[in-house]
Scaffold this motif. Structure first.
Motif, PDB file in Angstrom:
ATOM      1  N   ALA A  54       0.822  -1.206   0.000  1.00 20.13           N
ATOM      2  CA  ALA A  54       0.000   0.000   0.000  1.00 20.13           C
ATOM      3  C   ALA A  54       0.857   1.258   0.000  1.00 20.13           C
ATOM      4  CB  ALA A  54      -0.921   0.009   1.219  1.00 20.13           C
ATOM      5  N   HIS A  55       0.366   2.268  -0.702  1.00 23.23           N
ATOM      6  CA  HIS A  55       0.931   3.619  -0.715  1.00 23.23           C
ATOM      7  C   HIS A  55      -0.127   4.482  -0.034  1.00 23.23           C
ATOM      8  CE1 HIS A  55       2.094   7.356  -3.314  1.00 23.23           C
ATOM      9  NE2 HIS A  55       2.659   7.415  -2.125  1.00 23.23           N
ATOM     10  N   TYR A  56       0.240   5.142   1.057  1.00 20.43           N
ATOM     11  CA  TYR A  56      -0.776   5.800   1.878  1.00 20.43           C
ATOM     12  C   TYR A  56      -0.252   7.050   2.571  1.00 20.43           C
ATOM     13  CZ  TYR A  56       1.694   3.375   5.658  1.00 20.43           C
ATOM     14  OH  TYR A  56       2.660   2.922   6.528  1.00 20.43           O
ATOM     15  N   VAL A  57      -1.199   7.825   3.090  1.00 22.10           N
ATOM     16  CA  VAL A  57      -0.899   8.912   4.024  1.00 22.10           C
ATOM     17  C   VAL A  57      -1.581   8.544   5.330  1.00 22.10           C
ATOM     18  CG1 VAL A  57      -0.548  10.720   2.293  1.00 22.10           C
ATOM     19  CG2 VAL A  57      -2.851  10.340   3.229  1.00 22.10           C
ATOM     20  N   ASP A  58      -1.057   9.098   6.419  1.00 22.71           N
ATOM     21  CA  ASP A  58      -1.630   8.763   7.715  1.00 22.71           C
ATOM     22  C   ASP A  58      -1.791   9.999   8.583  1.00 22.71           C
ATOM     23  OD1 ASP A  58       0.931   9.340   8.662  1.00 22.71           O
ATOM     24  OD2 ASP A  58       1.418   7.282   9.176  1.00 22.71           O
ATOM     25  N   SER A  59      -2.149   9.776   9.830  1.00 21.08           N
ATOM     26  CA  SER A  59      -2.398  10.900  10.734  1.00 21.08           C
ATOM     27  C   SER A  59      -1.146  11.745  10.960  1.00 21.08           C
ATOM     28  CB  SER A  59      -2.972  10.405  12.056  1.00 21.08           C
ATOM     29  OG  SER A  59      -2.203   9.361  12.584  1.00 21.08           O
ATOM     30  N   HIS A  60       0.028  11.167  10.798  1.00 16.93           N
ATOM     31  CA  HIS A  60       1.266  11.957  10.904  1.00 16.93           C
ATOM     32  C   HIS A  60       1.375  12.930   9.722  1.00 16.93           C
ATOM     33  CE1 HIS A  60       2.264   8.171  13.119  1.00 16.93           C
ATOM     34  NE2 HIS A  60       2.481   9.080  14.050  1.00 16.93           N
ATOM     35  N   TYR A  61       1.024  12.447   8.538  1.00 13.99           N
ATOM     36  CA  TYR A  61       1.029  13.302   7.352  1.00 13.99           C
ATOM     37  C   TYR A  61       0.091  14.485   7.574  1.00 13.99           C
ATOM     38  CZ  TYR A  61       0.294  14.785   2.500  1.00 13.99           C
ATOM     39  OH  TYR A  61       0.203  15.520   1.343  1.00 13.99           O
ATOM     40  N   TYR A  62      -1.083  14.198   8.131  1.00 19.17           N
ATOM     41  CA  TYR A  62      -2.067  15.250   8.393  1.00 19.17           C
ATOM     42  C   TYR A  62      -1.483  16.287   9.368  1.00 19.17           C
ATOM     43  CZ  TYR A  62      -6.385  17.542   9.847  1.00 19.17           C
ATOM     44  OH  TYR A  62      -7.357  18.478  10.126  1.00 19.17           O
ATOM     45  N   ALA A  63      -0.822  15.807  10.416  1.00 19.02           N
ATOM     46  CA  ALA A  63      -0.217  16.721  11.400  1.00 19.02           C
ATOM     47  C   ALA A  63       0.839  17.597  10.739  1.00 19.02           C
ATOM     48  CB  ALA A  63       0.393  15.925  12.550  1.00 19.02           C
TER      49      ALA A  63
END
Length: 151
Positions: A54-63
């Motif tokens: 998977a290639h993804y963004v997560d809550s760290h990216y959002y922060a």
């Protein structure tokens, strides 16, 4: 191999675990644009039955997205809050599943939604960049394995 449209990566991994598969997290990497790629191995008993890429963004990216240009202290606080609040992961491309038929058939019944409004914001922010890596990655694997198979 199947490409699966997923909006909640953690939800997919829980779904597979709930079906009785052992889901083991393998290597992952943070890319220069802040997105991540990850690899999970699916097994049943002592037998490997599949892999998830998977290639993804997560809550760290959002922060990081919300604190762009902020002082280091604010960024660190935002990352700690993201971790404490529970990490969600949202694929920015279809998830690739290489697995035995039973796993692929089980995926036909899977459906999900974005895990939070923040996840939707992060996905929208990332999609403006439109950096795609999975096709290049899969071509590289095919070339390395000598299969010559094109996607």
């Amino acid at each position: 191999m199947e490409r699966v449209a997923v909006r909640d990566l953690n939800g997919l991994l829980r779904y597979l675990a709930d079906l009785g598969y052992t889901v083991s997290e393998g290597p992952h990497a943070v890319l220069p644009d802040g997105s991540e790629v990850g690899h999970w191995i699916l097994s049943r008993g002592s037998r490997v039955v599949g892999q998830v890429l998977a290639h993804y963004v997560d809550s760290h990216y959002y922060a990081l997205m919300k604190t762009e240009g902020a002082p280091d202290g604010e960024v660190l606080e935002a990352l700690l809050r993201a971790e404490a609040g529970g990490v969600w992961r949202v694929p920015v491309e279809d998830v690739v599943v290489i697995a035995e038929r039973e796993v692929l058939e089980a995926l036909l019944k899977y459906s999900d939604e974005l895990p939070s409004p923040e996840a939707g914001e992060a996905l929208s922010h990332y999609e403006k960049r439109a950096t795609r890596v999975m096709d290049r990655f899969l071509r590289s694997i095919a070339e390395t394995s000598g299969s010559g198979e094109e996607e």
